[in-house]
Design a protein around this motif. Structure first.
Motif, PDB file in Angstrom:
ATOM      1  N   SER A   1      28.450   5.824 -11.646  1.00  0.00           N
ATOM      2  CA  SER A   1      28.147   7.141 -11.547  1.00  0.00           C
ATOM      3  C   SER A   1      29.284   8.072 -10.997  1.00  0.00           C
ATOM      4  CB  SER A   1      27.162   7.287 -10.392  1.00  0.00           C
ATOM      5  OG  SER A   1      27.680   7.065  -9.432  1.00  0.00           O
ATOM      6  N   TYR A   2      30.382   7.267 -10.433  1.00  0.00           N
ATOM      7  CA  TYR A   2      31.674   8.115 -10.270  1.00  0.00           C
ATOM      8  C   TYR A   2      32.360   8.761 -11.270  1.00  0.00           C
ATOM      9  CZ  TYR A   2      36.237   8.852  -8.119  1.00  0.00           C
ATOM     10  OH  TYR A   2      37.294   9.277  -7.397  1.00  0.00           O
TER      11      TYR A   2
ATOM     12  N   ASN B   1      30.560  11.473 -13.344  1.00  0.00           N
ATOM     13  CA  ASN B   1      30.800  12.859 -12.843  1.00  0.00           C
ATOM     14  C   ASN B   1      32.209  13.432 -13.302  1.00  0.00           C
ATOM     15  OD1 ASN B   1      28.834  12.721 -11.203  1.00  0.00           O
ATOM     16  ND2 ASN B   1      29.902  12.178  -9.489  1.00  0.00           N
TER      17      ASN B   1
END
Length: 121
Positions: free
Chosen positions: A3-4, A7
Motif C-alpha cells: 500500500s505504501y 500511494n
C-alpha cells in the motif's frame, strides 16, 4: 505491491493526468483561437507607449527600497500568523521571542524613516 507504493502510484497517475489535461487544453486553445498576425501585433508593447528610441532609462533606487520593505513586512506577517496560532503553547518564551522579532523590524522601519528613504519626492 504494498500500500505504501500504491500511494506513490496514485500520486504519479494524478500528476500524469494533470499534465495530459494541460496539454489537451493548450492544444484545443491553439486550434480555436483566432490567429491573424500583423506587423503591429509583433511590436513590443510597453504600457501604451510606442517603442521608439533608446530603451535605457534611469530607475530610482527608491523603488527597490520600497519593494524590499514590502518583502520584509510580508515575511513578518508570515512569521506572526503561525506564532499567533501557537501563542498559548509557547508561553512566555514565545512571547519574548516575538516581541524581540517585532522590535527588530520596527527598529529597521524607524531607521528607514530617519534616513528619509520613505519620503516620496
Amino acid at each position: 505491491m504494498t500500500s505504501y507504493f500504491e500511494n506513490y502510484l496514485f500520486v504519479a497517475a494524478f500528476a500524469l493526468l494533470g499534465v495530459v489535461l494541460v496539454l489537451v487544453m493548450l492544444g484545443v486553445a491553439s486550434i480555436l483561437r483566432p490567429n491573424k498576425p500583423t506587423a503591429a501585433k509583433r511590436l513590443t508593447y510597453e504600457c501604451g507607449v510606442d517603442p521608439v528610441g533608446e530603451g535605457w532609462s534611469q530607475t530610482y533606487v527608491r523603488y527597490y527600497v520600497f519593494g524590499l520593505l514590502f518583502v520584509i513586512f510580508d515575511v513578518e506577517a508570515a512569521f506572526i500568523f503561525p506564532w499567533a496560532i501557537l501563542a498559548e503553547d509557547l508561553g512566555v518564551f514565545g512571547l519574548v521571542a516575538i516581541i524581540i522579532f517585532m522590535l527588530t523590524l520596527v527598529e529597521g522601519l524607524f531607521y528607514a524613516i530617519k534616513k528619509g528613504v520613505l519620503r516620496w519626492e
